[in-house]
Design an enzyme around this catalytic site. Sequence first.
Site, PDB file in Angstrom:
ATOM      1  N   CYS A  71      -8.324  -0.022  -7.338  1.00  0.00           N
ATOM      2  CA  CYS A  71      -6.934  -1.043  -6.794  1.00  0.00           C
ATOM      3  C   CYS A  71      -6.908  -1.667  -7.606  1.00  0.00           C
ATOM      4  O   CYS A  71      -7.714  -2.280  -8.236  1.00  0.00           O
ATOM      5  CB  CYS A  71      -8.297  -1.457  -6.066  1.00  0.00           C
ATOM      6  SG  CYS A  71      -7.771  -2.916  -5.038  1.00  0.00           S
ATOM      7  N   HIS A 107      -0.420   7.335  -2.279  1.00  0.00           N
ATOM      8  CA  HIS A 107       0.369   6.435  -2.071  1.00  0.00           C
ATOM      9  C   HIS A 107       1.483   7.539  -0.796  1.00  0.00           C
ATOM     10  O   HIS A 107       2.455   8.060  -1.769  1.00  0.00           O
ATOM     11  CB  HIS A 107       0.926   5.696  -2.733  1.00  0.00           C
ATOM     12  CG  HIS A 107       0.402   4.455  -3.239  1.00  0.00           C
ATOM     13  ND1 HIS A 107      -0.481   3.380  -2.683  1.00  0.00           N
ATOM     14  CD2 HIS A 107      -1.135   4.715  -4.480  1.00  0.00           C
ATOM     15  CE1 HIS A 107      -1.220   2.996  -3.048  1.00  0.00           C
ATOM     16  NE2 HIS A 107      -2.115   3.924  -4.350  1.00  0.00           N
ATOM     17  N   GLU A 152      -1.999  -0.848   4.362  1.00  0.00           N
ATOM     18  CA  GLU A 152      -3.083  -0.058   3.573  1.00  0.00           C
ATOM     19  C   GLU A 152      -3.805   0.860   4.019  1.00  0.00           C
ATOM     20  O   GLU A 152      -4.401   0.309   5.350  1.00  0.00           O
ATOM     21  CB  GLU A 152      -3.896  -0.864   2.501  1.00  0.00           C
ATOM     22  CG  GLU A 152      -2.800  -1.797   1.455  1.00  0.00           C
ATOM     23  CD  GLU A 152      -4.118  -2.392  -0.080  1.00  0.00           C
ATOM     24  OE1 GLU A 152      -5.603  -1.885   0.384  1.00  0.00           O
ATOM     25  OE2 GLU A 152      -3.649  -3.833  -0.008  1.00  0.00           O
ATOM     26  N   CYS A 202      -0.231  -5.430  -2.737  1.00  0.00           N
ATOM     27  CA  CYS A 202      -1.364  -3.435  -2.972  1.00  0.00           C
ATOM     28  C   CYS A 202      -0.792  -3.260  -4.351  1.00  0.00           C
ATOM     29  O   CYS A 202       0.438  -2.842  -4.706  1.00  0.00           O
ATOM     30  CB  CYS A 202      -1.099  -1.842  -2.373  1.00  0.00           C
ATOM     31  SG  CYS A 202      -1.959  -0.727  -2.538  1.00  0.00           S
ATOM     32  N   GLY A 218      -0.352   0.190  -5.206  1.00  0.00           N
ATOM     33  CA  GLY A 218       0.832   0.893  -4.456  1.00  0.00           C
ATOM     34  C   GLY A 218       2.236   0.605  -4.857  1.00  0.00           C
ATOM     35  O   GLY A 218       3.590   1.086  -5.166  1.00  0.00           O
TER      36      GLY A 218
END
Length: 286
Positions: free
Chosen positions: A73, A166, A215, A224, A227
Amino acid sequence: MKFTKLHGLGNDYVYVNCFEEDLSRVDLPELARRVSDRNFGIGGDGLILIMPSDRADFRMRVFNNDGSEAKNCGNGLRCVSKYVYDHGLTQQTTFTVETLGGTVTPVVSLGADGKVDQVTIDMGEPRFERAAIPMTGIPEEQVREEVIEVDGTSFTMTAVSMGNPHAILFVDEVKEEDVRHYGPMIEYHEWFPERTNVEFIQILNQEEILFRVWERGSGVTLACGTGACAAAVAAHLSGKTGRKVTVHLAGGDLFIEWKEADNRVYMTGPATEVFSGTYLGEIPFK
Ligand SMILES: N[C@H](CCC[C@H](N)C(=O)O)C(=O)O
């Protein structure tokens, strides 16, 4: 249970300092669901634990608001970095944080108040093989600008792992309604056995990308970090941007560089502490 609320560009999590709180007997997925609830709980995109580690200075565990545990994250790492420095768990401006997706080395920079305002994190090397995303199909094959069709609509997709999956979709115009409509369909698409995060990107020029995200496990979020790294990598691979891009997310901008020298992706952006408190709801035990 004491907690602190922090966000990275509006991607907000409930943080628990496990140097002080013992959650070893707690049903963490259920706790994540309860504290993330924006009406009956504290409210957030999920729960993040700041923990001791025997292989790094700290360990971070991330739970989405559906209770699923994630391997990485980016926004969370910037906020963990801010928390451990501002709250005196370290006096260093660089240290290591272990995640399920690997160990990273944040570098924090301080504002005039002596607290962390910006964090740069080496997010490691992107992975592309189907087996690494993970995706079904030929394990060593890479998915570059391939067509994925959902609900009668085709998207051009590049798959990138930053320790978590992703699906980067290239669109002419980013539309919120498309994110909400097609995001969950791709999250649960049969090609992704562990589901996937879904990013819709519009390339503005060689240095800028417009970005919106659905997400895995949390739905629409304002930002994100992993991302944004994956999107910058996919955009460069498409030949449409350089290796340094500003990613414009709903909650603000991240600066991403995919360095040619070491093939690693560097993310720079803010981290903000909002409030701390005590959660008085029932703690679910295993
Ligand atoms: N939903 C993600 C985890 C959170 C990632 C995101 N919040 C970030 O800042 O990187 C997953 O299940 O892989």
